[in-house]
Enzyme design. Structure first.
Site, PDB file in Angstrom:
ATOM      1  N   SER A 194       1.032  -5.164 -14.435  1.00 22.28           N
ATOM      2  CA  SER A 194      -0.282  -5.146 -13.786  1.00 22.28           C
ATOM      3  C   SER A 194      -0.965  -6.485 -13.983  1.00 22.28           C
ATOM      4  CB  SER A 194      -1.149  -4.042 -14.383  1.00 22.28           C
ATOM      5  OG  SER A 194      -2.496  -4.284 -14.045  1.00 22.28           O
ATOM      6  N   HIS A 222       2.107  -4.984  -9.806  1.00 22.03           N
ATOM      7  CA  HIS A 222       1.088  -3.956  -9.603  1.00 22.03           C
ATOM      8  C   HIS A 222      -0.269  -4.634  -9.467  1.00 22.03           C
ATOM      9  CE1 HIS A 222      -0.596   0.131 -10.275  1.00 22.03           C
ATOM     10  NE2 HIS A 222      -1.560  -0.501 -10.923  1.00 22.03           N
ATOM     11  N   ASP A 266      -4.288  -4.186  -8.957  1.00 16.87           N
ATOM     12  CA  ASP A 266      -5.395  -3.242  -9.105  1.00 16.87           C
ATOM     13  C   ASP A 266      -6.614  -3.729  -8.337  1.00 16.87           C
ATOM     14  OD1 ASP A 266      -4.390  -1.210 -11.048  1.00 16.87           O
ATOM     15  OD2 ASP A 266      -4.089  -2.992 -12.287  1.00 16.87           O
ATOM     16  N   MET A 311     -10.321  -3.010  -7.298  1.00 13.38           N
ATOM     17  CA  MET A 311     -11.464  -2.187  -7.704  1.00 13.38           C
ATOM     18  C   MET A 311     -12.700  -2.679  -6.969  1.00 13.38           C
ATOM     19  SD  MET A 311     -10.915  -2.088 -11.817  1.00 13.38           S
ATOM     20  CE  MET A 311      -9.291  -1.944 -12.568  1.00 13.38           C
ATOM     21  N   HIS A 321      -2.846  -0.682  -5.994  1.00 13.92           N
ATOM     22  CA  HIS A 321      -3.474   0.521  -6.538  1.00 13.92           C
ATOM     23  C   HIS A 321      -4.956   0.421  -6.175  1.00 13.92           C
ATOM     24  CE1 HIS A 321      -4.683   2.807 -10.489  1.00 13.92           C
ATOM     25  NE2 HIS A 321      -4.963   3.488  -9.400  1.00 13.92           N
ATOM     26  N   MET A 337      -8.526   1.417  -6.255  1.00 10.47           N
ATOM     27  CA  MET A 337      -9.596   2.143  -6.953  1.00 10.47           C
ATOM     28  C   MET A 337     -10.895   1.790  -6.239  1.00 10.47           C
ATOM     29  SD  MET A 337      -8.105   1.500 -10.754  1.00 10.47           S
ATOM     30  CE  MET A 337      -7.093   0.155 -10.157  1.00 10.47           C
ATOM     31  N   MET A 379      -2.427   8.334 -13.804  1.00 13.53           N
ATOM     32  CA  MET A 379      -3.228   7.494 -14.685  1.00 13.53           C
ATOM     33  C   MET A 379      -3.118   8.058 -16.096  1.00 13.53           C
ATOM     34  SD  MET A 379      -4.755   4.974 -12.939  1.00 13.53           S
ATOM     35  CE  MET A 379      -5.347   4.382 -14.503  1.00 13.53           C
ATOM     36  N   GLY A 430     -10.103   1.691 -14.336  1.00 11.47           N
ATOM     37  CA  GLY A 430     -11.201   0.722 -14.344  1.00 11.47           C
ATOM     38  C   GLY A 430     -10.984  -0.458 -15.267  1.00 11.47           C
ATOM     39  N   GLY A 455      -8.210  -2.500 -18.277  1.00 15.70           N
ATOM     40  CA  GLY A 455      -6.958  -2.614 -19.006  1.00 15.70           C
ATOM     41  C   GLY A 455      -7.213  -2.447 -20.496  1.00 15.70           C
ATOM     42  N   ASP A 512       0.499   4.629 -15.522  1.00 24.83           N
ATOM     43  CA  ASP A 512      -0.367   3.450 -15.498  1.00 24.83           C
ATOM     44  C   ASP A 512      -1.476   3.593 -16.535  1.00 24.83           C
ATOM     45  OD1 ASP A 512      -1.805   1.216 -14.818  1.00 24.83           O
ATOM     46  OD2 ASP A 512      -2.373   1.901 -12.815  1.00 24.83           O
TER      47      ASP A 512
HETATM   48  C1  DX5 Z   1      -6.495   0.470 -14.937  1.00 22.51           C
HETATM   49  C2  DX5 Z   1      -5.366  -0.080 -14.111  1.00 22.51           C
HETATM   50  C3  DX5 Z   1      -4.134  -0.418 -14.847  1.00 22.51           C
HETATM   51  C4  DX5 Z   1      -4.331  -1.389 -15.972  1.00 22.51           C
HETATM   52  C5  DX5 Z   1      -3.376  -1.039 -17.048  1.00 22.51           C
HETATM   53  O1  DX5 Z   1      -7.454   1.035 -14.094  1.00 22.51           O
HETATM   54  O2  DX5 Z   1      -5.005   0.840 -13.091  1.00 22.51           O
HETATM   55  O3  DX5 Z   1      -3.132  -0.874 -13.943  1.00 22.51           O
HETATM   56  O4  DX5 Z   1      -4.110  -2.714 -15.609  1.00 22.51           O
HETATM   57  O5  DX5 Z   1      -3.603  -1.907 -18.114  1.00 22.51           O
HETATM   58  P1  DX5 Z   1      -2.968  -1.682 -19.545  1.00 22.51           P
HETATM   59  O6  DX5 Z   1      -1.473  -1.716 -19.370  1.00 22.51           O
HETATM   60  O7  DX5 Z   1      -3.508  -2.790 -20.333  1.00 22.51           O
HETATM   61  O8  DX5 Z   1      -3.427  -0.322 -20.018  1.00 22.51           O
HETATM   62 ZN    ZN Z   2      -3.300   0.338 -11.809  1.00 24.00          ZN
END
Ligand code: DX5
Ligand code: ZN
Length: 225
Positions: free
Chosen positions: A7, A32, A34, A36, A65, A67, A135, A140, A142, A173
């Site tokens: 990601s 991946h 993200d 948002m 992805h 969001m 999830m 939201g 990492g 994820d």
């Molecule tokens: C969170 C994202 C994830 C995130 C995962 O909303 O969808 O893809 O980047 O990050 P880690 O691996 O640090 O939990």
């Molecule tokens: Zn994600």
């Protein structure tokens, strides 16, 4: 066969341009992304323009992805660059229509489930689903802690998808690292999204991917034994 799709959220955004080819060289199976919007989740990342800017710099497939509140608005902008787009049903009363719209654009149609969303939302749209993202943290951000309560949900989703007779991947994820990856694989996950454990690995991105792959593989051989 387990796929690892790092990601980009955990990458150094100052050096995005060099990070993307770096992930490919490090042996990732895809990237991946993200997206948002600050509405569906309390954070903002990047949009289709950044996805487009990154596209020429790697052969890796892009998995978006979303969001966001109005996922369909982004489909035409993402379709030329992405292979898979995953949408959240929690923000969409018309999941059937949305998944059809993804396929109509030549995209693989993914459904992403928040921790509190049951896999039963898939029941009447299964024939339109190409991928299910579970999830394993709240979306939201990492760097959050893996939620072990998601393991039975992965198993339930696996049963549903296997019953279709089609091979539908389950993506996990959030909080995926060498200790949680084997648990997810054993439960039926086939794609591991990892931000922190890849981009912030002490030995670098390649070491992050390699150790994750080894951990995931050890669970598979454990099952086969
Ligand atoms: C969170 C994202 C994830 C995130 C995962 O909303 O969808 O893809 O980047 O990050 P880690 O691996 O640090 O939990
Ligand atoms: Zn994600």
């Amino acid at each position: 066969m387990i796929r690892i799709t790092p990601s980009l959220l955990a990458a150094d955004f100052w050096r995005l341009g060099e990070m993307v080819p770096g992930v490919e060289e490090a042996g990732a199976d895809g990237l991946h992304l993200d997206l948002m919007d600050g509405c569906f989740v309390p954070n903002l990342t990047f949009g289709p323009m950044v996805v487009e800017a990154l596209r020429p710099h790697t052969k890796l497939t892009f998995d978006a992805h979303l969001m966001v509140r109005s996922a369909q608005d982004y489909f035409p902008l993402l379709a030329p660059h992405c292979s898979l787009v995953s949408v959240h049903p929690e923000t969409d009363p018309h999941l059937h229509r949305t998944l059809s719209a993804l396929r109509d654009r030549g995209l693989e149609a993914g459904v992403a489930l928040n921790p509190s969303t049951p896999p039963s939302v898939l029941d009447y749209v299964l024939e339109l689903v190409d991928s299910v993202l579970i999830m394993t943290v709240n979306p939201g951000f990492g760097g959050q802690k893996f939620l072990p309560a998601m393991l039975p949900k992965i198993r339930e989703a696996r049963r549903k998808l296997d019953a279709t007779g089609r091979r539908v991947p389950i993506v996990v994820d959030g909080g995926i690292d060498v200790s949680t990856a084997p648990l997810c694989v054993e439960a039926g996950a086939t794609v591991l999204v990892a931000g922190t454990s890849v981009f912030r690995h002490q030995g670098g991105i390649a070491a992050g991917i390699r150790t994750l792959r080894e951990a995931a593989g050890s669970s598979v051989s454990g099952l086969e034994a």
